[in-house]
Design a protein around this motif. Structure first.
Motif, PDB file in Angstrom:
ATOM      1  N   ASN A 224      49.093  38.870  42.941  1.00  0.00           N
ATOM      2  CA  ASN A 224      47.965  39.732  43.214  1.00  0.00           C
ATOM      3  C   ASN A 224      46.573  39.251  42.436  1.00  0.00           C
ATOM      4  O   ASN A 224      47.058  38.672  41.189  1.00  0.00           O
ATOM      5  N   VAL A 225      45.578  39.116  43.100  1.00  0.00           N
ATOM      6  CA  VAL A 225      44.419  38.886  42.566  1.00  0.00           C
ATOM      7  C   VAL A 225      43.495  40.226  42.436  1.00  0.00           C
ATOM      8  O   VAL A 225      43.391  40.853  43.252  1.00  0.00           O
ATOM      9  N   SER A 226      42.807  40.390  41.287  1.00  0.00           N
ATOM     10  CA  SER A 226      42.225  41.616  41.115  1.00  0.00           C
ATOM     11  C   SER A 226      40.736  41.309  40.209  1.00  0.00           C
ATOM     12  O   SER A 226      40.609  40.191  39.713  1.00  0.00           O
ATOM     13  N   GLY A 227      40.018  42.260  40.300  1.00  0.00           N
ATOM     14  CA  GLY A 227      38.579  41.999  39.363  1.00  0.00           C
ATOM     15  C   GLY A 227      37.610  41.093  40.136  1.00  0.00           C
ATOM     16  O   GLY A 227      36.923  40.565  39.385  1.00  0.00           O
ATOM     17  N   VAL A 228      38.052  41.060  41.375  1.00  0.00           N
ATOM     18  CA  VAL A 228      36.772  40.321  42.229  1.00  0.00           C
ATOM     19  C   VAL A 228      35.347  40.699  42.435  1.00  0.00           C
ATOM     20  O   VAL A 228      35.869  41.901  42.930  1.00  0.00           O
ATOM     21  N   LEU A 229      34.453  40.272  41.949  1.00  0.00           N
ATOM     22  CA  LEU A 229      33.260  40.821  42.417  1.00  0.00           C
ATOM     23  C   LEU A 229      32.810  40.953  43.889  1.00  0.00           C
ATOM     24  O   LEU A 229      32.327  41.741  44.138  1.00  0.00           O
ATOM     25  N   VAL A 230      32.885  39.568  44.445  1.00  0.00           N
ATOM     26  CA  VAL A 230      32.469  39.359  45.715  1.00  0.00           C
ATOM     27  C   VAL A 230      33.533  38.590  46.370  1.00  0.00           C
ATOM     28  O   VAL A 230      33.610  37.360  46.154  1.00  0.00           O
ATOM     29  N   PRO A 231      34.393  39.095  46.958  1.00  0.00           N
ATOM     30  CA  PRO A 231      35.424  38.318  47.899  1.00  0.00           C
ATOM     31  C   PRO A 231      34.975  37.460  48.797  1.00  0.00           C
ATOM     32  O   PRO A 231      33.722  37.818  49.277  1.00  0.00           O
ATOM     33  N   SER A 232      35.457  36.051  48.953  1.00  0.00           N
ATOM     34  CA  SER A 232      34.999  35.334  49.397  1.00  0.00           C
ATOM     35  C   SER A 232      36.163  34.578  50.651  1.00  0.00           C
ATOM     36  O   SER A 232      37.144  34.622  49.933  1.00  0.00           O
ATOM     37  N   ASP A 233      35.735  33.909  51.711  1.00  0.00           N
ATOM     38  CA  ASP A 233      36.670  33.503  52.626  1.00  0.00           C
ATOM     39  C   ASP A 233      37.118  32.064  51.894  1.00  0.00           C
ATOM     40  O   ASP A 233      38.257  31.442  52.465  1.00  0.00           O
ATOM     41  N   SER A 234      36.357  31.473  50.964  1.00  0.00           N
ATOM     42  CA  SER A 234      36.814  30.343  50.338  1.00  0.00           C
ATOM     43  C   SER A 234      37.794  30.530  49.163  1.00  0.00           C
ATOM     44  O   SER A 234      38.258  29.561  48.405  1.00  0.00           O
TER      45      SER A 234
END
Length: 662
Positions: free
Chosen positions: A88-98
């Motif tokens: 799990n990844v969390s705390g992402v401000l702007v999700p990106s395809d990269s």
């Protein structure tokens, strides 16, 4: 298979010219010179992707001071031998395809720099920015594979304003990895920038450990002779102390233990020594004064097996179960009280040489593919369906043995992928004998003694192959042998070692085939990796030198791989049809070898690697051409040899032929 340079020299010279000229002189967002070298180095041998040259990318600083980022594993318990892990990844401000997650093992690999290895790289002539990772990612996945990630469906408020409104919202996503026991600890690292411009965002705090890194795993069987009264079992463990195989009614045998190290791998590859054509290209460049010869010509590239592709193989155990009976079922388990035991497995011995018949499966170029849709070093897309279909056949009890004729795992210097492959074939190879021939992707490397000098093995030079798959060969690095099962004598050669006249292998082929007792084993099958006949081209010298031996010894059937499709010939010699099959009552092509003319040859390299398509034009000797994933099912009696090409996706038989002797 690779497209051979001898057939495409001018085209490759042009590609090399354009490729070298397009390498930027300096940019942290592009491949460093050694990466550019590595791309051309593998251009003609492997399918290059951004992931596969990741280790030669310059790691840039992530311009993301985000204090909320986290990466964790749903279950932090120690890993079993085979399981799926959710990251799990969390705390992402702007999700990106990269955005992507890498699975790193061993976990102590430094994902920022390899300063302690600087001298190691300088001695190879590689003075560019050091590799991104001390150890190549085992596998990776883009977080966008979670359909809710980019849309930020899973939101969390990280900061509330004085009025109670959310001022900072972050997003999360999850990816799942299939993990098998590779003995070394694992960590997960969250990157952004894709595989082309990677930078580290965060990493898991605590490495994941396997609950038993010494587990005895991946047991696979092979025959040691033609009597079928003894079978060799080979397995892998993290423990170097000898273990046991227990079988039958209270019998046991202690294992012999082997391993190999990075020092056993071949060292380096200098671009420009690959072929005569590349040397011509350099002369052409000088003659016409086009420009300074590009740096990528003559550069030194360390082999993956010795460099970033190395992974500790643990210890390979092997033990011979003796006192068996042919064509008989037995049970066994392997391991020790100290490391644990495998489950009890039932296996069946093959028929003894000279008995009435044998049923076997044969194929080449299978490799492996992930069960979790992750990116790995080298993926063979058809392998999963082929293994699944063959496992069903083996479990039905209608198969006596398997022959995998070259290009086994396609690890090509990324050693952890041998574990992936062994895990995949265990359902097959633990139940019946799994015989192999060596291919270019196991053996070939420049200045290593291989007949072809391409870099196809990634520096392995046959060492892992011969350790994992001990065959009844005359000596180390002499991977040719013969064996009899039922009514068939199999002559198994190495196309990757010297087969020219006066060579040791040539003399062995002559002696072996001349010694066959055709009253005992009426069928003589000759097999190896690279073909003599293919609509897509083959080595004319190999044909010229070895084909006369086949005719002299009345070889019935020749089976090769290397080309990734299925193709069957007439009874062919010197590129001419000396006899054609006739149709039997069921419309099946039937070759009458009671009046012998020449061997039938077939390519069976369609078991996993991306398929090679046929052109519309076909030589007169080519009777059947299929570009589908599958394998060949064979049934040999004293009077008849029947083969069927099985499409592994549909399970349909797409080609059948029979060779008879009446």
């Amino acid at each position: 298979m690779e497209q051979r340079l001898t057939h495409h020299g001018y085209k490759l010279s042009f590609i090399l010219f354009i490729f070298c000229l397009t390498i930027p002189s300096s940019s942290s967002f592009e491949l460093q010179p050694s990466a550019a070298d590595a791309v051309y180095h593998h251009l003609n041998y492997t399918a290059i992707s951004d992931f596969r040259v990741l280790n030669r990318r310059t790691l840039i600083q992530c311009p993301d001071p985000n204090p909320y980022l986290q990466i964790n594993v749903t279950d932090n318990a120690d890993l079993s031998d085979d399981q799926f892990v959710t990251v799990n990844v969390s705390g992402v401000l702007v999700p990106s395809d990269s955005d992507w997650v890498a699975m790193i093992s061993p976990s102590y690999s430094n994902v920022t720099t390899c300063l302690e290895s600087e001298a190691y790289y300088i001695q190879t002539g590689d003075t560019s920015t050091l590799p991104l990772l001390c150890h190549y990612p085992v596998k990776a996945k883009y977080v966008s594979s979670d359909p809710d990630y980019i849309s930020c469906k899973n939101k969390e408020c990280q900061k509330y304003g004085s009025n109670g409104d959310c001022e900072v919202t972050t997003c999360s996503g999850s990816v799942s990895f299939h993990v098998v026991n590779i003995r070394t600890d694992i960590e997960f690292v969250f990157f952004t920038g894709g595989f082309s411009t990677p930078c580290v965002l965060t990493r898991t705090d605590t490495p994941l450990k396997f609950s038993n890194p010494n587990s005895p795993l991946y047991g696979h069987l092979s025959s040691i002779d033609s009597t079928a009264t003894s079978m060799r079992l080979t397995w892998v463990s993290g423990e170097k102390e000898p273990q046991q195989v227990q079988y039958g009614d209270g019998k046991s045998q202690t294992s012999e233990v082997a391993t190999f190290s990075a020092d056993d791998m071949c060292s380096e590859f200098r671009l420009g020594t690959l072929s005569y054509e590349l040397n011509l290209f350099k002369q052409y460049f000088r003659q016409f004064s086009l420009a300074p010869i590009p740096k990528c010509i003559g550069s030194v590239v360390q082999s993956p097996a010795k460099d970033f592709g190395w992974h500790d193989p643990g210890y390979i155990h092997t033990a011979v179960m003796s006192g068996l009976q042919p064509s008989t079922a037995f049970k066994y388990k392997y391991g020790s009280d100290a490391v644990g035991w495998s489950e009890e497995i039932e296996f069946r011995t093959p028929p003894a040489g000279g008995s009435d018949g044998v049923k076997f499966l044969v194929f080449g170029d299978m490799g492996k593919a992930p069960l979790d849709s992750s990116a790995e070093h080298y993926i063979q897309p058809g392998s999963i369906s082929v293994i699944k279909a063959m496992t069903e056949e083996v479990e039905s009890g209608n198969v006596d043995s398997i022959f995998h004729i070259g290009d086994i795992s396609y690890a090509t210097g990324f050693l952890v992928e041998w574990d992936f492959f062994l895990h995949l074939i265990t359902p097959l190879a633990s139940q019946i004998t799994y015989m192999t021939a060596i291919g270019n992707h196991e053996r070939d490397y420049v200045d290593s003694g291989s007949w072809y000098s391409g870099p196809d093995s990634g520096g392995e030079c046959g060492v892992p192959y011969e350790t994992y798959f001990p065959m009844p060969t005359p000596a180390k690095d002499k991977p040719w042998y013969s064996i009899e099962q039922g009514s068939v004598h199999f002559t198994v050669i190495s196309t990757e070692h010297d087969w020219t006249e006066q060579s040791e292998q040539y003399e062995w082929m002559k002696t072996d085939m001349a010694s066959v007792d055709r009253s005992k084993t009426p069928w003589l099958i000759f097999t190896g990796h690279r073909p003599m006949y293919s609509s897509l081209g083959a080595d004319d010298q190999f044909l010229e030198v070895v084909e006369p031996l086949l005719l002299d010894n009345k070889v019935d059937l020749v089976l090769f791989g290397h080309v990734h499709n299925y193709e069957r010939t007439c009874s062919v010699y010197n590129s001419e049809c000396l006899a054609m099959p006739t149709k039997d009552g069921n419309g099946i092509d039937t070759y009458d070898n009671s009046n012998y003319t020449a061997p039938v040859q077939a390519i069976v390299g369609m078991a996993g690697f991306s398929l090679d398509k046929f052109s519309d034009d076909a030589p007169s000797w080519s009777l059947k051409r299929i570009s589908e994933f599958g394998y060949v099912r064979a049934d040999a009696t004293k009077d008849e040899l029947k083969l069927e090409f099985v499409n592994s996706d549909t399970k349909h038989v797409e080609d059948s032929f029979i060779i008879t002797k009446k």
